[in-house]
Scaffold this motif. Structure first.
Motif, mmCIF file in Angstrom:
data_model
loop_
_atom_site.group_PDB
_atom_site.id
_atom_site.type_symbol
_atom_site.label_atom_id
_atom_site.label_comp_id
_atom_site.label_asym_id
_atom_site.label_seq_id
_atom_site.Cartn_x
_atom_site.Cartn_y
_atom_site.Cartn_z
ATOM 1 N N ARG A 1 0.720 -1.214 -0.107
ATOM 2 C CA ARG A 1 -0.223 0.025 0.199
ATOM 3 C C ARG A 1 0.728 1.185 0.073
ATOM 4 N NH1 ARG A 1 -5.447 -1.133 1.988
ATOM 5 N NH2 ARG A 1 -5.657 1.248 1.933
ATOM 6 N N GLU B 1 -11.420 0.896 -7.249
ATOM 7 C CA GLU B 1 -11.262 -0.244 -6.452
ATOM 8 C C GLU B 1 -9.869 -0.289 -6.099
ATOM 9 O OE1 GLU B 1 -13.012 -2.947 -8.382
ATOM 10 O OE2 GLU B 1 -15.155 -2.836 -7.850
ATOM 11 N N ARG C 1 -8.621 2.271 -3.693
ATOM 12 C CA ARG C 1 -9.018 2.070 -2.190
ATOM 13 C C ARG C 1 -8.240 1.034 -1.487
ATOM 14 N NH1 ARG C 1 -15.896 2.513 -2.997
ATOM 15 N NH2 ARG C 1 -15.626 4.700 -3.142
ATOM 16 N N ARG C 2 -7.672 0.210 -2.767
ATOM 17 C CA ARG C 2 -6.712 -0.887 -2.228
ATOM 18 C C ARG C 2 -5.503 -0.540 -1.820
ATOM 19 N NH1 ARG C 2 -7.131 -4.030 -6.304
ATOM 20 N NH2 ARG C 2 -5.122 -3.575 -7.516
ATOM 21 N N ASP D 1 -8.780 6.894 4.052
ATOM 22 C CA ASP D 1 -9.431 8.152 3.912
ATOM 23 C C ASP D 1 -9.328 8.574 2.525
ATOM 24 O OD1 ASP D 1 -6.942 8.925 4.405
ATOM 25 O OD2 ASP D 1 -7.678 10.718 5.513
ATOM 26 N N CYS D 2 -8.674 7.805 1.458
ATOM 27 C CA CYS D 2 -8.101 8.279 0.285
ATOM 28 C C CYS D 2 -9.408 8.658 -0.462
ATOM 29 C CB CYS D 2 -7.519 6.868 -0.429
ATOM 30 S SG CYS D 2 -6.856 7.563 -2.048
ATOM 31 N N PRO E 1 -14.143 7.538 0.423
ATOM 32 C CA PRO E 1 -13.695 6.078 0.777
ATOM 33 C C PRO E 1 -14.809 5.155 0.722
ATOM 34 C CG PRO E 1 -13.440 7.078 2.686
ATOM 35 C CD PRO E 1 -13.712 8.399 1.689
ATOM 36 N N ASP E 2 -15.960 5.780 1.135
ATOM 37 C CA ASP E 2 -17.369 4.918 1.458
ATOM 38 C C ASP E 2 -18.334 5.119 0.449
ATOM 39 O OD1 ASP E 2 -16.169 3.463 3.639
ATOM 40 O OD2 ASP E 2 -16.804 5.645 4.781
#
Length: 890
Positions: free
Chosen positions: A555, A575, A578-579, A584-585, A606-607
């Protein structure tokens, strides 16, 4: 009348079906007579007020097209129930008139008319008593053009006929009305127009098809009935004008918000035509409800000052506030703002004696940044030169720019001598930076960036200090960039991505991390991003995919924002971010052009939920208005060319007034730039990028968005990346595998299950990697050529190929592809049969075309014709060739 379609399979007795239709028609009240166009079909089975035609496509397969009378409010379900009962010999249900067509039916919506309807319909009836229907249709067509950008369309009328409307060219509204009235004379007091727009938003033509939804097969005696639509989609929109009741009713399968917009705008358009019949159709409805714009507002207070006067003055201010902060970070060195200012000021002293653009022949790194800052301190525009480009191109850029000076280093001195032997050459120097030495103002040109031109010659975008500050202000505020941030700088300095990244860092006190991906590779990039704790990442999607693949399970914990642009962005990219990013990206899809930089952005936390495979490019940024235009430059609501209105678009192309005139325009008194990119406006006002206008192609009459094919391929688990390329009449696709190498045939089968036939590529090639341009985009021209099409040998296969080509519109149909997979349908088989029989001079059973649907299989099957038949065919073809050769000989 409303058209419905039934597929009938089994041993059909036409006489029995005709009698059944007459018995059903006898139960219906009479409908006022009307003149209607003939329905397509081979056998007329009409029984007033029902009208019907039957077409036989095979011995046991038929299509029944029936026109149901509106005056009786006969629903299709009722008709079908009566038909099944009659054919089965059971008791027919009692006929009960259905609700009026203006009431909601299934998923359709009936929106109440506005208060203006009474005045409009009354005045329309008085002033256009001989042609109210034509007037109404004119307004509908103009409204649909205003929304979709489509000038040519077909409107399906209530009597089952169709009206072809061509509004591609503008003329006075009264003339347009007269043209439509001449096309269809009618004195009816009410009219229903049913309009089918294939996907309503995505296709270049508006077409009317019969109403009717696909339904499950129904047994009716020895027959099977299957309700079908004549198109893959039913009508999208039905509009009913009732002059006597002063109503305009709307029904449709479109989003309710879109129907509401259409319903609100039609009365306004009708009133405008009534009040100003002399007005050009180009100027009707200048502001529509469907022009839903949405601006992306920063999440907090502004971070970047609004009163900065030039790049130079803002840079000096930052150096004075944060002298010890790192300005440039590489593995080799770290330059503080104080050190960067000293080097840039020293180099600027070498430039003060000259005027005009300054060429920069330097590698991608700190030296190039020093040279850029030196040029902007003096108010002279810089011209980045990539040392990897051909010398002739570099020389042409310098000549066109009118550069008088070059900044370089000893390593590139020989190349400098080759491309510019007469120019003044300086190497970098160092002195103390003083505010009094600044010569730049907001109107000073900051740079000339050369882009590829359609003529083959590069053209330069000239941008001012004030406009760069506008770009940086939006970027800093939207990404909340502070002195604590570190921004990656991965793109060549000759592209606007680098402008955004460089000045957003240096004018906010953050550090910039330049890295030459072409020289050091993607694996090393991941290490550099991690080592220097880059917090804001910016590249093309292709480059980001390579990066995330190289990281594996690692990461980048400092990465708080990923910004992609320049290519289509997909769900998989979100995706990936986010990986690999921080918890909080934020993921951002940005859209812009060299001529103004970013104009829209789509931010996903992020959500945040991700809908669809393709990510929108988002909302317009502050200080920018984004409108959509059709090919004629008229505003459209839903789909068109992205055009940017702003006081901050570039002044034009450097020394190229002809090219500037076609792209830099004025709209409503505001400077504007036509990007050449297509977009769809979504209901919430966000934009979905559809690609370049020149990437939107037509294949066999279908408009094809290559991005849709790429997204479908990338949705396959075995595909990491995909590119679709259009030829003259076919699509080719290339993929990079995700793990195990995929089977191209399996991918084609998967696409055939998901996409329409015309979107399925002829061939899919699997590559280890894609070739890239210097900007990190896929180099389409460097992709390998497709395998040659296997051409059929022999007179009979060639004759079949010619017949297929005529029916399908394909110049070179592949011999091993199914006729129906290439876009053919059963209604075309009789035409194919007639063409081939005329060509070969023999009779071919209809069923053979269905049993052997490829050219090769059909040719092989014809070998079973009676003895001597193929010999006679060969002789016939030989005589034809000889006759043609004789006509060509002198």
């Amino acid at each position: 009348m409303t058209l419905r379609t039934l597929r009938i399979t089994g041993p059909l007795d036409r006489a029995e079906l005709s009698a059944v239709l007459k018995r059903i028609a006898a139960r219906l009240p009479d409908e006022p007579s009307s003149t209607v166009d003939a329905l397509p079909g081979d056998f007329d089975l009409s029984a007033p007020p029902l009208r019907a035609r039957l077409r036989s496509v095979a011995e046991d397969e038929h299509v029944l097209l029936v026109a149901l009378p509106h005056a009786t409010h006969l629903r299709f379900g009722q008709f079908l129930a009566h038909l099944v009962a009659e054919l089965s010999g059971s008791q027919a249900p009692e006929f009960t008139p259905a609700v009026a067509a203006s009431q909601p039916v299934d998923s359709r919506l009936d929106l109440a008319p506005s208060g203006d309807c009474a005045r409009l319909t009354t005045e329309l009836d008085v002033r256009f008593s001989g042609q109210p229907a034509s007037f109404f249709l004119t307004a509908i067509a103009l409204l649909l053009r205003r929304y979709t950008g489509t000038g040519a369309m077909t409107l399906g009328l209530a009597d089952g006929s169709a009206l072809v409307v061509d509004l591609a060219e503008d003329r006075p509204a009264s003339v347009a009305l007269s043209d439509i009235a001449a096309a269809r004379r009618t004195a009816a007091t009410g009219i229903e127009a049913a309009v089918a727009i294939d996907e309503f938003l995505d296709h270049s033509s508006v077409c009317a098809f019969a109403l009717g939804e696909d339904g499950p097969p129904i047994a009716a005696g020895r027959l099977t009935l299957e309700p079908v639509a004549r198109s893959s989609t039913p009508y999208d929109l039905e509009i009913i004008l009732a002059l006597r009741s002063h109503r305009i009713s709307w029904l449709g399968h479109l989003p309710e918000s879109l129907l509401a917009d259409l319903a609100a705008d039609l009365p306004a358009l009708l009133a405008e035509i009534l009040d100003h019949p002399e007005r050009s159709t180009a100027h009707l409805l200048p502001h529509a409800r469907g022009d839903r714009t949405s601006t992306l507002e920063p999440t907090g207070d502004a971070l970047f000052p609004a009163d900065a006067t030039s790049i130079a003055h803002r840079f000096v201010e930052i150096c004075q506030r944060f002298p010890a902060n790192p300005a440039i970070l590489t593995d080799a060195e770290c330059l503080t703002y104080e050190e960067l200012a000293s080097r840039a000021a020293g180099t600027a002293t070498l430039l003060r004696s000259g005027t005009g653009p300054v060429g920069l022949l330097l590698p991608h790194g700190p030296a190039h940044i020093v040279a850029i800052v030196a040029a902007v301190l003096t108010g002279r525009p810089y011209v980045p030169l990539d040392p990897h480009h051909p010398p002739d191109r570099l020389a042409a850029i310098l000549s066109h720019a009118g550069a008088t000076t070059i900044l370089t280093d000893p390593e590139h001195q020989p190349l400098c001598d080759q491309i510019a032997p007469t120019l003044t050459v300086h190497h970098l120097s160092t002195v103390e930076l003083r505010l009094a030495d600044l010569a730049a103002s907001g109107d000073s040109l900051a740079y000339l960036l050369y882009t590829s031109g359609s003529t083959g010659k590069p053209k330069a975008v000239a941008q001012t200090h004030a406009n760069v500050l506008f770009q940086v202000r939006n970027h800093v505020d939207n990404f909340r960039i502070t002195p604590a941030d570190r921004l990656g700088l991965l793109t060549s300095f000759g592209f606007d991505m680098a402008v955004t990244d460089l000045f957003s860092a240096l004018l906010s006190g953050a550090a910039v991390v330049p890295f030459d991906v072409a020289a050091h590779g993607v694996t090393a990039l991941g290490e550099v991003l991690a080592k220097h704790e880059v917090s804001v990442y910016h590249s093309t999607p292709t480059m980001f995919r390579y990066l995330t693949d190289s990281l594996g399970d690692r990461r980048l914990p400092a990465l708080r924002a990923v910004l992609l642009g320049g290519e289509q962005v997909r769900r998989d990219d979100v995706e990936r971010a986010r990986r690999v990013g921080a918890p909080d990206c934020v993921f951002v899809n940005g859209y812009g052009a060299t001529e103004i930089s970013f104009v829209t952005q789509h931010h996903l936390g992020p959500d945040a939920r991700v809908d669809g495979e393709v990510i929108p490019v988002g909302r317009q940024l502050p200080g920018v208005e984004v409108v959509l235009l059709d090919e004629a430059g008229r505003r459209t609501c839903l789909r068109g060319e992205i055009t940017v209105l702003s006081q901050h678009v570039a002044p034009g192309y450097w020394r190229d007034p002809a090219a500037s005139a076609g792209k830099f325009v004025t709209i409503d008194g505001v400077p504007a730039y036509r990007t050449g990119d297509l977009a769809r406006r979504l209901p919430d006002g966000t934009l979905l990028h559809l690609g370049r206008a020149d990437r939107q192609v037509k294949i066999r009459g279908y408009r094809v968005e290559l991005g849709e094919i790429e997204a479908a391929l990338c949705a396959q688990p075995s595909v990491a990346q995909a590119v679709a390329v259009a030829g003259q009449s076919e699509i080719l696709a290339y993929v990079v595998p995700r793990g195990e190498r995929p089977d191209p045939a399996s991918l084609l089968e998967a696409l055939a299950r998901k996409l329409p036939h015309y979107l399925v590529p002829r061939e899919i090639s699997v590559l280890d990697t894609f070739p890239l341009t210097s900007t990190g985009k896929v180099d389409v021209r460097a992709l390998p050529a497709p395998s040659p099409t296997r051409r059929p040998q022999g007179d009979v296969p060639r004759a079949i190929t010619r017949a297929w080509s005529t029916v399908l519109g394909l110049p070179d149909p592949p011999a091993d592809k199914d006729f129906f997979a290439l876009g053919g349908h059963s209604a075309q088989v009789p035409m194919l049969k007639r063409l081939l029989e005329r060509e070969l001079g023999v009779e071919i059973p209809l069923g053979r075309f269905f049993d052997h649907p490829t050219i090769t299989a059909l040719a092989d099957s014809l070998s079973s014709l009676p003895d001597g038949t193929l010999d006679r065919v060969g002789d016939r073809m030989s005589r034809r060739r000889a006759a043609r050769a004789g006509r060509r000989s002198p």
